[in-house]
Scaffold this motif. Structure first.
Motif, PDB file in Angstrom:
ATOM      1  N   ILE A 135     -17.409   1.367 -10.076  1.00 35.62           N
ATOM      2  CA  ILE A 135     -18.351   0.323 -10.469  1.00 35.62           C
ATOM      3  C   ILE A 135     -17.809  -1.054 -10.112  1.00 35.62           C
ATOM      4  CG2 ILE A 135     -19.516  -0.761 -12.433  1.00 35.62           C
ATOM      5  CD1 ILE A 135     -19.422   1.996 -13.822  1.00 35.62           C
ATOM      6  N   LYS A 136     -16.548  -1.295 -10.411  1.00 36.85           N
ATOM      7  CA  LYS A 136     -15.943  -2.601 -10.110  1.00 36.85           C
ATOM      8  C   LYS A 136     -15.888  -2.858  -8.607  1.00 36.85           C
ATOM      9  CE  LYS A 136     -13.074  -2.976 -14.282  1.00 36.85           C
ATOM     10  NZ  LYS A 136     -11.702  -3.014 -14.810  1.00 36.85           N
ATOM     11  N   ALA A 137     -15.585  -1.834  -7.834  1.00 42.82           N
ATOM     12  CA  ALA A 137     -15.521  -1.998  -6.385  1.00 42.82           C
ATOM     13  C   ALA A 137     -16.876  -2.410  -5.821  1.00 42.82           C
ATOM     14  CB  ALA A 137     -15.042  -0.699  -5.731  1.00 42.82           C
ATOM     15  N   VAL A 138     -17.937  -1.786  -6.323  1.00 43.82           N
ATOM     16  CA  VAL A 138     -19.294  -2.135  -5.888  1.00 43.82           C
ATOM     17  C   VAL A 138     -19.633  -3.563  -6.284  1.00 43.82           C
ATOM     18  CG1 VAL A 138     -21.730  -1.678  -6.366  1.00 43.82           C
ATOM     19  CG2 VAL A 138     -20.201   0.216  -5.794  1.00 43.82           C
ATOM     20  N   PHE A 165     -22.041   2.266 -19.543  1.00 44.91           N
ATOM     21  CA  PHE A 165     -21.594   1.432 -18.430  1.00 44.91           C
ATOM     22  C   PHE A 165     -22.788   0.765 -17.774  1.00 44.91           C
ATOM     23  CE2 PHE A 165     -22.491   5.662 -16.823  1.00 44.91           C
ATOM     24  CZ  PHE A 165     -23.298   5.405 -15.727  1.00 44.91           C
ATOM     25  N   THR A 166     -22.521  -0.250 -16.955  1.00 47.84           N
ATOM     26  CA  THR A 166     -23.581  -0.876 -16.167  1.00 47.84           C
ATOM     27  C   THR A 166     -22.991  -1.510 -14.925  1.00 47.84           C
ATOM     28  OG1 THR A 166     -25.493  -2.364 -16.260  1.00 47.84           O
ATOM     29  CG2 THR A 166     -23.475  -3.151 -17.272  1.00 47.84           C
ATOM     30  N   TYR A 167     -23.802  -1.608 -13.897  1.00 47.26           N
ATOM     31  CA  TYR A 167     -23.457  -2.356 -12.690  1.00 47.26           C
ATOM     32  C   TYR A 167     -23.963  -3.790 -12.864  1.00 47.26           C
ATOM     33  CZ  TYR A 167     -22.743   2.179 -10.300  1.00 47.26           C
ATOM     34  OH  TYR A 167     -22.313   3.428  -9.927  1.00 47.26           O
ATOM     35  N   ARG A 168     -23.317  -4.732 -12.197  1.00 46.71           N
ATOM     36  CA  ARG A 168     -23.736  -6.127 -12.292  1.00 46.71           C
ATOM     37  C   ARG A 168     -24.295  -6.686 -10.978  1.00 46.71           C
ATOM     38  NH1 ARG A 168     -21.269  -8.465 -16.745  1.00 46.71           N
ATOM     39  NH2 ARG A 168     -22.896 -10.046 -16.575  1.00 46.71           N
ATOM     40  N   PHE A 169     -24.147  -5.962  -9.871  1.00 43.45           N
ATOM     41  CA  PHE A 169     -24.521  -6.507  -8.560  1.00 43.45           C
ATOM     42  C   PHE A 169     -25.994  -6.874  -8.483  1.00 43.45           C
ATOM     43  CE2 PHE A 169     -25.571  -2.034  -7.873  1.00 43.45           C
ATOM     44  CZ  PHE A 169     -26.732  -2.103  -7.122  1.00 43.45           C
ATOM     45  N   ARG A 170     -26.841  -6.133  -9.234  1.00 42.24           N
ATOM     46  CA  ARG A 170     -28.277  -6.377  -9.121  1.00 42.24           C
ATOM     47  C   ARG A 170     -28.638  -7.778  -9.582  1.00 42.24           C
ATOM     48  NH1 ARG A 170     -32.761  -3.861  -8.131  1.00 42.24           N
ATOM     49  NH2 ARG A 170     -31.679  -1.892  -7.822  1.00 42.24           N
ATOM     50  N   THR A 171     -28.000  -8.261 -10.622  1.00 42.07           N
ATOM     51  CA  THR A 171     -28.309  -9.599 -11.100  1.00 42.07           C
ATOM     52  C   THR A 171     -27.440 -10.659 -10.457  1.00 42.07           C
ATOM     53  OG1 THR A 171     -26.937  -9.059 -13.000  1.00 42.07           O
ATOM     54  CG2 THR A 171     -29.312  -8.973 -13.305  1.00 42.07           C
ATOM     55  N   GLN A 192     -30.531 -13.631 -15.059  1.00 42.99           N
ATOM     56  CA  GLN A 192     -31.033 -12.858 -16.195  1.00 42.99           C
ATOM     57  C   GLN A 192     -30.200 -11.609 -16.331  1.00 42.99           C
ATOM     58  OE1 GLN A 192     -33.108 -13.680 -18.298  1.00 42.99           O
ATOM     59  NE2 GLN A 192     -34.201 -11.972 -19.181  1.00 42.99           N
ATOM     60  N   PRO A 193     -29.817 -11.188 -17.554  1.00 44.97           N
ATOM     61  CA  PRO A 193     -29.082  -9.949 -17.709  1.00 44.97           C
ATOM     62  C   PRO A 193     -29.814  -8.795 -17.053  1.00 44.97           C
ATOM     63  CG  PRO A 193     -29.093 -11.182 -19.744  1.00 44.97           C
ATOM     64  CD  PRO A 193     -30.039 -11.872 -18.805  1.00 44.97           C
ATOM     65  N   TYR A 194     -29.072  -7.731 -16.767  1.00 43.83           N
ATOM     66  CA  TYR A 194     -29.545  -6.675 -15.880  1.00 43.83           C
ATOM     67  C   TYR A 194     -30.893  -6.067 -16.232  1.00 43.83           C
ATOM     68  CZ  TYR A 194     -29.535  -2.159 -13.528  1.00 43.83           C
ATOM     69  OH  TYR A 194     -29.875  -1.068 -12.803  1.00 43.83           O
ATOM     70  N   PRO A 195     -31.096  -5.600 -17.466  1.00 46.12           N
ATOM     71  CA  PRO A 195     -32.314  -4.835 -17.669  1.00 46.12           C
ATOM     72  C   PRO A 195     -33.571  -5.669 -17.786  1.00 46.12           C
ATOM     73  CG  PRO A 195     -31.141  -4.990 -19.713  1.00 46.12           C
ATOM     74  CD  PRO A 195     -30.308  -5.695 -18.676  1.00 46.12           C
ATOM     75  N   THR A 196     -34.062  -6.272 -16.670  1.00 44.91           N
ATOM     76  CA  THR A 196     -35.228  -7.144 -16.687  1.00 44.91           C
ATOM     77  C   THR A 196     -36.493  -6.414 -16.265  1.00 44.91           C
ATOM     78  OG1 THR A 196     -34.835  -7.783 -14.408  1.00 44.91           O
ATOM     79  CG2 THR A 196     -33.871  -9.181 -16.113  1.00 44.91           C
ATOM     80  N   ARG A 197     -36.423  -5.130 -15.960  1.00 44.08           N
ATOM     81  CA  ARG A 197     -37.569  -4.464 -15.342  1.00 44.08           C
ATOM     82  C   ARG A 197     -38.765  -4.385 -16.260  1.00 44.08           C
ATOM     83  NH1 ARG A 197     -33.831   0.106 -12.594  1.00 44.08           N
ATOM     84  NH2 ARG A 197     -32.165  -1.368 -12.507  1.00 44.08           N
TER      85      ARG A 197
END
Length: 472
Positions: free
Chosen positions: A249-252, A418-424, A8-13
């Protein structure tokens, strides 16, 4: 195929917390059941392409639309269907507004008889990663390069807000299109600040100084949704991104060695440890649910709370009249940030897909071209009180204080959203970050211990060959 955490895309909260289910609560598809043979795909309806019909819609082909009928309802989707039939009067539309998308549609994907377009949202939604792996989704490349419905001189993809295309891209292929846009920041009551003569801080030094003033006035400077420490991750990670820019962000996200020990992350962790050390977080916040913490904030017990842009809608029956909440960008930690002060963390959600074995793929793509028009998105913003993922959709509208501040923040950030992707991508890493941040802001871990704990989890994940890896 093993379903990936990237479901699911990131903002699922918003969906997760309202439904009280865990993130990634999708209905998985077994690959053995959905990978049909070469002859399983039915011929999809197609017409002649032209300047007025860039996707080659067959004008009399039926169209089936399935919409998740949740908090936004489905009237906005019906209005877009009305625009579709105005353009193609010979077409009939079968509209279904439902709650349990996965339960209703999994058998149809297995049987290779899916609808033409699906709003795959809500608890129990279909597992996007499984659909992607089974090649059950149509590429949206043709749609992205097509003329927009509003202005043929502008490509469809150029009407979308920053990050929307990337949010729906899997291994380089655009397969999902998200209709709503969520931004994250720090919220406060504009009238409260005006009455006290307080100015929202632009730097962390200003934040710390203001917190001292707020505390002296008998108000807790901060509270947070203690049972869900991910809420505090958002401002912490936003601050780190401002300092380190896209490279951090990319490194994470790419699980690079020592990514979590970067200077930007270290400085951000130190900043939020400082909030706790100076007593600027409301006592007892750790034990509060999101609703309890947000209620306390609306009651004036705390000045700041971190959240996404759904907060205003979530608090509409709780916030007192005249509270007029607004969202501010996370203050900068240093004076040499790679992103500007207005940069914000933002991403899209409410996932729309066009199945690859639909009977009317061209019609499904055309429906999305219409749904994502300014005319359609504007109507949605007015009824749902949520920012659509279409640039300029709310221009000229009279918006509530919270939605207006979100719109202004997104406009001010521009291409520095911007956004991080690691969470999803990696659910175990997301949990490790949440747990570590909970320890950090409750003074049970130092910033160095915070970084070490998360880096250990990231390294273990990077070495695990059973986990599919994604890169950006």
């Amino acid at each position: 195929m093993n379903p990936s955490p990237f479901a699911q895309p990131y903002p699922t909260r918003r969906t997760v917390l309202r439904a009280a289910v865990a993130a990634g609560a999708t209905l998985p598809l077994l690959s053995a059941c959905v990978t049909g043979g070469k002859d399983d795909k039915p011929a999809s309806a197609a017409g002649a392409k032209s300047a007025t019909n860039p996707l080659g819609v067959k004008e009399d082909a039926a169209l089936e639309v399935v919409i998740f009928k949740g908090g936004y309802g489905d009237d906005y989707a019906k209005k877009a269907e009305g625009l579709y039939t105005q353009k193609y009067p010979k077409a009939t539309i079968d509209h279904k507004g439902i709650q349990k998308v996965g339960e209703a549609l999994q058998p149809r994907f297995v049987a290779n008889t899916p609808p033409d377009v699906v709003d795959n949202t809500g608890a129990g939604r279909l597992d996007l990663a499984a659909l992607v792996g089974a090649k059950q989704l149509s590429s949206l490349s043709e749609l992205l390069d097509a003329p927009s419905f509003d202005d043929p001189a502008v490509k469809f993809k150029d009407t979308l807000l920053p990050g929307v295309v990337e949010d729906g891209t899997f291994d380089g292929a655009p397969l999902v299109l998200n209709f709503t846009y969520t931004a994250w920041g720090i919220w406060y009551s504009k009238p409260l600040f005006a009455s006290k003569g307080w100015t929202y801080p632009k730097t962390w030094d200003e934040m710390i100084a203001l917190c001292a003033t707020i505390k002296a006035a008998g108000i807790a400077p901060w509270t947070y949704q203690g049972k869900y420490p991910e809420y505090m991750n958002d401002p912490l990670l936003s601050m780190a991104a401002k300092t380190g820019g896209a490279d951090l962000i990319k490194a994470v996200d790419n699980l690079q060695p020592n990514a979590w020990k970067a200077d930007g992350l270290k400085a951000a962790a130190e900043a939020f440890a400082e909030l706790a050390a100076k007593g600027y977080i409301m006592t007892g916040s750790e034990a509060l649910s999101h609703t309890e913490a947000q209620a306390a904030w609306c009651q004036g017990k705390a000045a700041f709370i971190p959240s996404g842009s759904w907060l205003e809608a979530e608090q509409k029956d709780v916030a007192p009249k005249g509270f007029d909440m607004v969202m501010g960008a996370v203050p900068a930690r240093t004076g040499s940030d790679k992103f500007g002060a207005a940069a914000i963390q933002a991403a899209s959600s409410e996932s729309f897909i066009v199945p690859s074995k639909a009977k009317n793929i061209a019609g499904g793509l055309e429906y999305l071209r219409i749904l994502f028009s300014k005319q359609s998105a504007r109507s949605f913003a007015e009824s749902a009180g949520t920012l659509p993922a279409i640039a300029g959709a709310t221009d000229g509208l009279t918006l509530s204080s919270g939605l207006g501040s979100t719109r202004d923040a997104v406009n001010a950030a521009g291409k520095e959203a911007f956004t991080y992707r690691f969470r999803t991508w990696y659910a175990p890493l997301a949990k490790a970050v949440d747990d570590a941040t909970g320890e950090l802001i409750n003074k049970r871990a130092t910033p160095a211990e915070w970084a070490d704990r998360i880096q250990k989890a990231a390294d273990a994940l990077a070495k695990d060959s059973s986990v599919k890896k994604y890169t950006r």
